[in-house]
Scaffold this motif. Sequence first.
Motif, short mmCIF file in Angstrom:
data_model
loop_
_atom_site.label_atom_id
_atom_site.label_comp_id
_atom_site.label_asym_id
_atom_site.label_seq_id
_atom_site.Cartn_x
_atom_site.Cartn_y
_atom_site.Cartn_z
N VAL A 176 -7.91 59.37 -3.07
CA VAL A 176 -8.19 60.53 -3.94
C VAL A 176 -8.41 61.80 -3.14
CG1 VAL A 176 -9.10 59.08 -5.80
CG2 VAL A 176 -10.70 60.12 -4.14
N GLY A 177 -8.39 61.70 -1.81
CA GLY A 177 -8.51 62.90 -0.98
C GLY A 177 -9.92 63.29 -0.61
N LEU A 178 -10.86 62.35 -0.69
CA LEU A 178 -12.21 62.60 -0.18
C LEU A 178 -12.29 62.07 1.24
CD1 LEU A 178 -14.21 61.65 -3.40
CD2 LEU A 178 -13.83 63.95 -2.49
N GLN A 179 -13.36 62.43 1.96
CA GLN A 179 -13.45 62.08 3.38
C GLN A 179 -14.63 61.16 3.65
OE1 GLN A 179 -13.84 65.46 5.97
NE2 GLN A 179 -14.03 64.19 7.80
N ALA A 180 -14.34 59.92 4.03
CA ALA A 180 -15.38 58.97 4.42
C ALA A 180 -15.88 59.31 5.81
CB ALA A 180 -14.84 57.55 4.39
N VAL A 181 -17.21 59.37 5.98
CA VAL A 181 -17.79 59.64 7.30
C VAL A 181 -18.70 58.51 7.78
CG1 VAL A 181 -17.59 62.14 7.05
CG2 VAL A 181 -19.70 61.02 6.33
N GLY A 182 -18.90 57.50 6.95
CA GLY A 182 -19.71 56.35 7.33
C GLY A 182 -19.68 55.31 6.25
N THR A 183 -20.00 54.04 6.62
CA THR A 183 -20.00 52.95 5.65
C THR A 183 -21.14 51.99 5.93
OG1 THR A 183 -18.53 51.59 7.00
CG2 THR A 183 -17.48 53.01 5.33
N LEU A 184 -21.55 51.27 4.90
CA LEU A 184 -22.48 50.16 5.02
C LEU A 184 -22.13 49.17 3.92
CD1 LEU A 184 -24.96 48.79 6.28
CD2 LEU A 184 -26.36 50.06 4.65
N PHE A 185 -21.82 47.93 4.31
CA PHE A 185 -21.47 46.88 3.37
C PHE A 185 -22.45 45.72 3.59
CE2 PHE A 185 -17.08 48.46 4.76
CZ PHE A 185 -17.15 49.57 3.93
N HIS A 186 -23.10 45.27 2.52
CA HIS A 186 -24.15 44.26 2.66
C HIS A 186 -23.96 43.16 1.62
CE1 HIS A 186 -28.10 42.64 3.59
NE2 HIS A 186 -28.30 42.54 2.29
N SER A 187 -24.11 41.91 2.07
CA SER A 187 -24.08 40.75 1.18
C SER A 187 -25.49 40.22 1.00
CB SER A 187 -23.22 39.63 1.78
OG SER A 187 -21.89 40.06 1.91
N PHE A 188 -25.83 39.89 -0.24
CA PHE A 188 -27.13 39.32 -0.54
C PHE A 188 -27.00 37.80 -0.65
CE2 PHE A 188 -27.39 43.67 -1.94
CZ PHE A 188 -28.63 44.06 -1.48
N PRO A 189 -28.04 37.05 -0.28
CA PRO A 189 -27.94 35.59 -0.35
C PRO A 189 -27.88 35.12 -1.80
CG PRO A 189 -30.17 36.27 0.25
CD PRO A 189 -29.32 37.52 0.22
N GLY A 190 -27.22 33.98 -1.97
CA GLY A 190 -27.16 33.37 -3.29
C GLY A 190 -28.50 32.82 -3.69
N GLY A 191 -28.60 32.47 -4.94
CA GLY A 191 -29.84 31.91 -5.46
C GLY A 191 -29.55 30.85 -6.50
N PRO A 192 -30.54 30.50 -7.27
CA PRO A 192 -30.36 29.43 -8.26
C PRO A 192 -29.35 29.77 -9.36
CG PRO A 192 -32.52 30.46 -8.49
CD PRO A 192 -31.90 31.02 -7.26
N HIS A 193 -29.04 31.05 -9.51
CA HIS A 193 -28.11 31.45 -10.56
C HIS A 193 -26.69 31.66 -10.05
CE1 HIS A 193 -31.42 31.76 -13.32
NE2 HIS A 193 -32.06 32.52 -12.46
N GLY A 194 -26.46 31.41 -8.75
CA GLY A 194 -25.11 31.54 -8.22
C GLY A 194 -25.06 32.35 -6.95
N PRO A 195 -23.86 32.78 -6.57
CA PRO A 195 -23.70 33.52 -5.31
C PRO A 195 -24.39 34.88 -5.38
CG PRO A 195 -21.67 33.56 -6.57
CD PRO A 195 -22.61 32.63 -7.29
N GLY A 196 -24.73 35.39 -4.22
CA GLY A 196 -25.37 36.69 -4.15
C GLY A 196 -24.35 37.81 -4.33
N GLY A 197 -24.84 38.94 -4.76
CA GLY A 197 -24.00 40.11 -4.94
C GLY A 197 -23.84 40.87 -3.65
N VAL A 198 -23.21 42.02 -3.75
CA VAL A 198 -22.97 42.86 -2.59
C VAL A 198 -23.26 44.32 -2.93
CG1 VAL A 198 -21.23 41.29 -1.66
CG2 VAL A 198 -20.51 43.21 -3.08
N THR A 199 -23.48 45.08 -1.89
CA THR A 199 -23.56 46.54 -2.00
C THR A 199 -22.57 47.12 -1.00
OG1 THR A 199 -25.86 46.59 -2.71
CG2 THR A 199 -25.03 48.57 -1.64
#
Length: 130
Positions: free
Chosen positions: A37-60
Amino acid sequence: MHGLHLTADLHDCRCETRWLVDAQALGAACVRAVDAVGLQAVGTLFHSFPGGPHGPGGVTATVLLAESHLCVHTWPEQRGATLDVYVCNFGGDHSAKAQALTASLEAIFMPKRTERHSLQRGTIGAEPFQ
């Protein structure tokens, strides 16, 4: 401080499960969408959360933009995700790019239902961009 802040709550996503649980895959897709879309990324952070009794963990997946930020959070056990796109419009109006970015990320998740919100933040002089 002037800018456009978009949020979307995505419910009952019909996407491949990897988009809800794989932080690296989702993060890479976010960076590609930012570039497209023509925006400029200058940094990233990708994180996985652990799963629990209700299933796999989500991500940010967070992409810091020269224009502000993109953040995606997922809840695989609910087949849900939230999007947060904020662009500063001080040097120019990036609103259309923010809207295109939000739409492209919504398309990845294929939600059955979406709640969208838009907020104009701040002003430049007496008149904000419209």
